[in-house]
Design a protein around this motif. Structure first.
Motif, PDB file in Angstrom:
ATOM      1  N   THR A  33      68.991 103.147 -20.394  1.00  0.00           N
ATOM      2  CA  THR A  33      70.073 104.113 -20.580  1.00  0.00           C
ATOM      3  C   THR A  33      71.421 103.429 -20.703  1.00  0.00           C
ATOM      4  N   GLU A  34      71.472 102.117 -20.400  1.00  0.00           N
ATOM      5  CA  GLU A  34      72.728 101.383 -20.438  1.00  0.00           C
ATOM      6  C   GLU A  34      72.796 100.421 -21.615  1.00  0.00           C
ATOM      7  N   GLY A  35      71.937 100.640 -22.614  1.00  0.00           N
ATOM      8  CA  GLY A  35      72.030  99.863 -23.845  1.00  0.00           C
ATOM      9  C   GLY A  35      71.056  98.730 -23.991  1.00  0.00           C
ATOM     10  N   LEU A  36      70.256  98.411 -22.969  1.00  0.00           N
ATOM     11  CA  LEU A  36      69.262  97.359 -23.097  1.00  0.00           C
ATOM     12  C   LEU A  36      68.012  97.910 -23.767  1.00  0.00           C
ATOM     13  N   PRO A  37      67.192  97.023 -24.356  1.00  0.00           N
ATOM     14  CA  PRO A  37      65.970  97.497 -24.997  1.00  0.00           C
ATOM     15  C   PRO A  37      65.058  98.211 -23.995  1.00  0.00           C
ATOM     16  N   ARG A  38      64.331  99.208 -24.481  1.00  0.00           N
ATOM     17  CA  ARG A  38      63.410  99.932 -23.624  1.00  0.00           C
ATOM     18  C   ARG A  38      62.175  99.075 -23.384  1.00  0.00           C
ATOM     19  N   ARG A  39      61.825  98.883 -22.126  1.00  0.00           N
ATOM     20  CA  ARG A  39      60.704  98.027 -21.759  1.00  0.00           C
ATOM     21  C   ARG A  39      59.728  98.769 -20.847  1.00  0.00           C
ATOM     22  N   GLN A  40      58.489  98.240 -20.805  1.00  0.00           N
ATOM     23  CA  GLN A  40      57.475  98.737 -19.886  1.00  0.00           C
ATOM     24  C   GLN A  40      56.971  97.567 -19.058  1.00  0.00           C
ATOM     25  N   LEU A  41      56.523  97.849 -17.848  1.00  0.00           N
ATOM     26  CA  LEU A  41      56.036  96.814 -16.949  1.00  0.00           C
ATOM     27  C   LEU A  41      54.522  96.889 -16.856  1.00  0.00           C
ATOM     28  N   SER A  42      53.869  95.760 -17.120  1.00  0.00           N
ATOM     29  CA  SER A  42      52.412  95.729 -17.038  1.00  0.00           C
ATOM     30  C   SER A  42      51.967  95.505 -15.604  1.00  0.00           C
ATOM     31  N   SER A  43      50.678  95.645 -15.360  1.00  0.00           N
ATOM     32  CA  SER A  43      50.154  95.429 -14.013  1.00  0.00           C
ATOM     33  C   SER A  43      50.325  93.979 -13.578  1.00  0.00           C
ATOM     34  N   THR A  44      50.148  93.027 -14.515  1.00  0.00           N
ATOM     35  CA  THR A  44      50.321  91.615 -14.152  1.00  0.00           C
ATOM     36  C   THR A  44      51.787  91.309 -13.863  1.00  0.00           C
ATOM     37  N   GLY A  45      52.684  91.969 -14.585  1.00  0.00           N
ATOM     38  CA  GLY A  45      54.105  91.797 -14.313  1.00  0.00           C
ATOM     39  C   GLY A  45      54.467  92.333 -12.947  1.00  0.00           C
ATOM     40  N   ALA A  46      53.908  93.507 -12.598  1.00  0.00           N
ATOM     41  CA  ALA A  46      54.182  94.091 -11.290  1.00  0.00           C
ATOM     42  C   ALA A  46      53.654  93.203 -10.166  1.00  0.00           C
ATOM     43  N   GLU A  47      52.495  92.594 -10.399  1.00  0.00           N
ATOM     44  CA  GLU A  47      51.894  91.739  -9.370  1.00  0.00           C
ATOM     45  C   GLU A  47      52.748  90.515  -9.085  1.00  0.00           C
ATOM     46  N   ILE A  48      53.243  89.867 -10.139  1.00  0.00           N
ATOM     47  CA  ILE A  48      54.039  88.658  -9.905  1.00  0.00           C
ATOM     48  C   ILE A  48      55.375  88.993  -9.257  1.00  0.00           C
ATOM     49  N   LEU A  49      55.940  90.161  -9.583  1.00  0.00           N
ATOM     50  CA  LEU A  49      57.190  90.583  -8.931  1.00  0.00           C
ATOM     51  C   LEU A  49      56.961  90.862  -7.444  1.00  0.00           C
ATOM     52  N   ALA A  50      55.820  91.445  -7.121  1.00  0.00           N
ATOM     53  CA  ALA A  50      55.530  91.786  -5.725  1.00  0.00           C
ATOM     54  C   ALA A  50      55.317  90.548  -4.865  1.00  0.00           C
ATOM     55  N   ARG A  51      55.028  89.412  -5.482  1.00  0.00           N
ATOM     56  CA  ARG A  51      54.783  88.187  -4.718  1.00  0.00           C
ATOM     57  C   ARG A  51      56.063  87.422  -4.394  1.00  0.00           C
ATOM     58  N   GLN A  52      57.186  87.834  -4.970  1.00  0.00           N
ATOM     59  CA  GLN A  52      58.446  87.127  -4.730  1.00  0.00           C
ATOM     60  C   GLN A  52      59.114  87.636  -3.459  1.00  0.00           C
ATOM     61  N   PRO A  53      59.829  86.773  -2.725  1.00  0.00           N
ATOM     62  CA  PRO A  53      60.454  87.205  -1.462  1.00  0.00           C
ATOM     63  C   PRO A  53      61.728  88.018  -1.638  1.00  0.00           C
ATOM     64  N   TRP A  54      62.431  87.883  -2.772  1.00  0.00           N
ATOM     65  CA  TRP A  54      63.654  88.640  -3.051  1.00  0.00           C
ATOM     66  C   TRP A  54      64.615  88.588  -1.864  1.00  0.00           C
ATOM     67  N   ARG A  55      65.122  87.399  -1.619  1.00  0.00           N
ATOM     68  CA  ARG A  55      66.036  87.216  -0.497  1.00  0.00           C
ATOM     69  C   ARG A  55      67.323  88.018  -0.670  1.00  0.00           C
ATOM     70  N   GLY A  56      67.678  88.349  -1.911  1.00  0.00           N
ATOM     71  CA  GLY A  56      68.844  89.199  -2.154  1.00  0.00           C
ATOM     72  C   GLY A  56      68.504  90.675  -2.160  1.00  0.00           C
ATOM     73  N   ASN A  57      67.235  90.985  -1.811  1.00  0.00           N
ATOM     74  CA  ASN A  57      66.756  92.360  -1.667  1.00  0.00           C
ATOM     75  C   ASN A  57      66.851  93.162  -2.965  1.00  0.00           C
ATOM     76  N   VAL A  58      67.100  94.466  -2.852  1.00  0.00           N
ATOM     77  CA  VAL A  58      67.021  95.341  -4.020  1.00  0.00           C
ATOM     78  C   VAL A  58      68.047  94.942  -5.072  1.00  0.00           C
ATOM     79  N   ARG A  59      69.215  94.465  -4.642  1.00  0.00           N
ATOM     80  CA  ARG A  59      70.227  94.048  -5.608  1.00  0.00           C
ATOM     81  C   ARG A  59      69.712  92.887  -6.461  1.00  0.00           C
ATOM     82  N   GLU A  60      69.067  91.920  -5.823  1.00  0.00           N
ATOM     83  CA  GLU A  60      68.541  90.780  -6.568  1.00  0.00           C
ATOM     84  C   GLU A  60      67.450  91.215  -7.535  1.00  0.00           C
TER      85      GLU A  60
END
Length: 478
Positions: free
Chosen positions: A329-356
């Motif tokens: 909605t802010e001008g970036l290309p429309r994307r979809q997240l695959s299951s493998t993409g979701a899995e690798i994101l879930a494995r990261q610690p995200w020390r900057g939390n939701v903002r990061e």
């Protein structure tokens, strides 16, 4: 006297477990699995309590509780739901429900609550319209977030002071906004103050206002944030960084319910709710003498602790999809997240939390070469550092010029011919989100942002002016 309870639950196994537990405590339980049967049971019998699921075989159990409430305003209601969102929690509260339990729930706690509800035999009239909850930016169905939602619903019908605790980037201001938008003071202003960003010598003037001539440079009367928030909510962010002298005046204001402008004589009666937040652990600061203990207890009437993202990994996929949709909605290309993409994101610690996570998702949305974002697209952007399993967003190298050129040229090829005004519009569509994200990552430091973008500072300033970008657009809130 018979303690008769009506249980409305379409999951047979859950209904069996709840019934057995209630009967073991001496309750008499009638069971059904639909709204229609619920209404027939209620018409025929008198119940001490209604225990109901939300999604039933013939509709939404919450939406149809209005008639139940009209027929028996004093009937305690406990709501169960697998639709574990803030919207569901607030809708449950809007019915005057005694309690809301997200599934899965603690059975012993449920039985204790049933006993308490019948003992009190009362309900609260609530007048918040359901559509108020639409568009709230809190995302997550994890158990940790359910606890947050339940705490939010407990403070909506009163003006108790709330202290929101949590690491940087967990969404403290979003929770404060939700409390304001859903609470009794939603028609008034929401005034947010980052106390860490105000010079120590000006913080009292900012909060309480000042009279003309109160100090050098005070050429006119200034209305403080407390007065600006009259009728609404004052959000004091990073309260742990407030100087001791200002803490003393804040405490006095909270205790007396009045403030006096700097250089003024008249006391002004306060009419605002106070919500404070900090990413600091205040108890060690109290022990060290850098934060007032009496102020802490005055602020922490109702503490709400936000979990770090590493403690709510079940929400990472939902958050990522939410941010991808928002980026589109802010001008970036429309994307979809695959299951493998979701899995690798879930494995990261995200020390900057939701903002990061948010900043990273925006970057992936910009640089990904395929519509569907999978692990192959994400992995190159996750640089590894020694001793760490994944990077902070600040550790990720800026995109190579060739990658950015590819992204821009690919978008232009798919969307518009690169010439004239159409080219300028297409370029702006990429520049704006790119500049916003880099500036957010650098904390608004334009020199560092220009270095990451590979342009000089004057060019960046000109483009920001051309695109109408101001600091309010890229300074991300807690």
């Amino acid at each position: 006297m018979t303690k008769r309870v009506l249980l409305v639950e379409d999951d047979a196994s859950i209904a069996l477990v709840i019934t057995a537990a209630l009967e073991a405590e001496g309750f008499e339980v009638d069971r059904c699995d639909s709204i229609a049967d619920r209404d027939r049971f209620l018409a025929r019998h008198h119940y001490k309590l209604l225990l109901t699921d939300v999604m039933l075989t013939d509709g939404d159990g919450i939406e149809t509780l209005g008639g139940v409430r009209e027929a028996d305003p004093a009937l305690p209601i406990i709501i169960l739901s697998a639709q574990n969102t803030l919207d569901t929690a607030v809708r449950a509260s809007d019915t005057g429900a005694f309690e809301y339990f997200p599934k899965p729930f603690d059975l012993e706690e449920l039985i204790r609550t049933v006993t308490q509800a019948i003992g009190k035999a009362e309900a609260t009239d609530i007048d918040v319209p359901q559509d108020v909850t639409q568009g709230l930016p809190l995302v997550g169905r994890s158990a940790a977030m359910q606890a947050v939602y339940r705490m939010i619903t407990r403070v909506l019908r009163n003006d108790l002071t709330v202290l929101i605790l949590g690491e940087s980037g967990t969404g403290k201001e979003l929770v404060a906004e939700a409390i304001h938008q859903l609470g009794n003071r939603r028609s008034g202003p929401f005034i947010a103050v980052n106390t860490a960003a105000i010079p120590a010598e000006l913080i009292e003037s900012e909060l309480f206002g000042h009279e003309k001539g109160a100090f050098t440079g005070a050429v006119a009367r200034s209305i403080g944030k407390f007065e600006q928030a009259s009728g609404g909510t004052l959000f004091l962010d990073e309260i742990g960084d407030m100087p001791m002298q200002a803490q003393t005046r804040l405490l006095r204001a909270l205790q007396s319910g009045k403030v006096r402008r700097v250089g003024g004589r008249d006391e002004i009666t306060l009419d605002c709710r106070i919500v404070a937040a900090t990413n600091r652990d205040l108890l060690p600061m109290i022990a060290a003498g850098t934060f007032r203990e009496d102020l802490y207890y005055r602020l922490a009437v109702v503490p709400i602790e936000l979990p770090p993202l590493r403690e709510r990994t079940d929400d990472i996929e939902a958050l990522s999809r939410h941010f991808l949709a928002k980026a589109a909605t802010e001008g970036l290309p429309r994307r979809q997240l695959s299951s493998t993409g979701a899995e690798i994101l879930a494995r990261q610690p995200w020390r900057g939390n939701v903002r990061e996570l948010r900043n990273f998702i925006y970057r992936v949305a910009l640089l990904a070469r395929e519509e569907v974002i999978d692990a192959v697209a994400i992995e190159p952007l996750l640089t590894q550092s020694e001793g760490a399993s994944s990077p902070r967003i600040d550790d990720v190298s800026p995109p190579a010029t060739s990658d950015l050129a590819y992204a821009v040229s690919a978008w232009l090829t798919d969307n518009a011919p690169p010439h004239g005004e159409i080219y300028d519009a297409a370029l702006a569509a990429f520049e704006r989100p790119l500049f916003l994200n880099v500036l957010a990552q650098t904390g608004g430091n334009q020199l560092r942002a220009a270095q990451q973008l590979g342009i000089n500072r004057n060019t960046l300033r000109k483009r920001l002016s051309d695109l109408g970008i101001s600091p309010e657009d890229y300074l991300v809130r807690d």
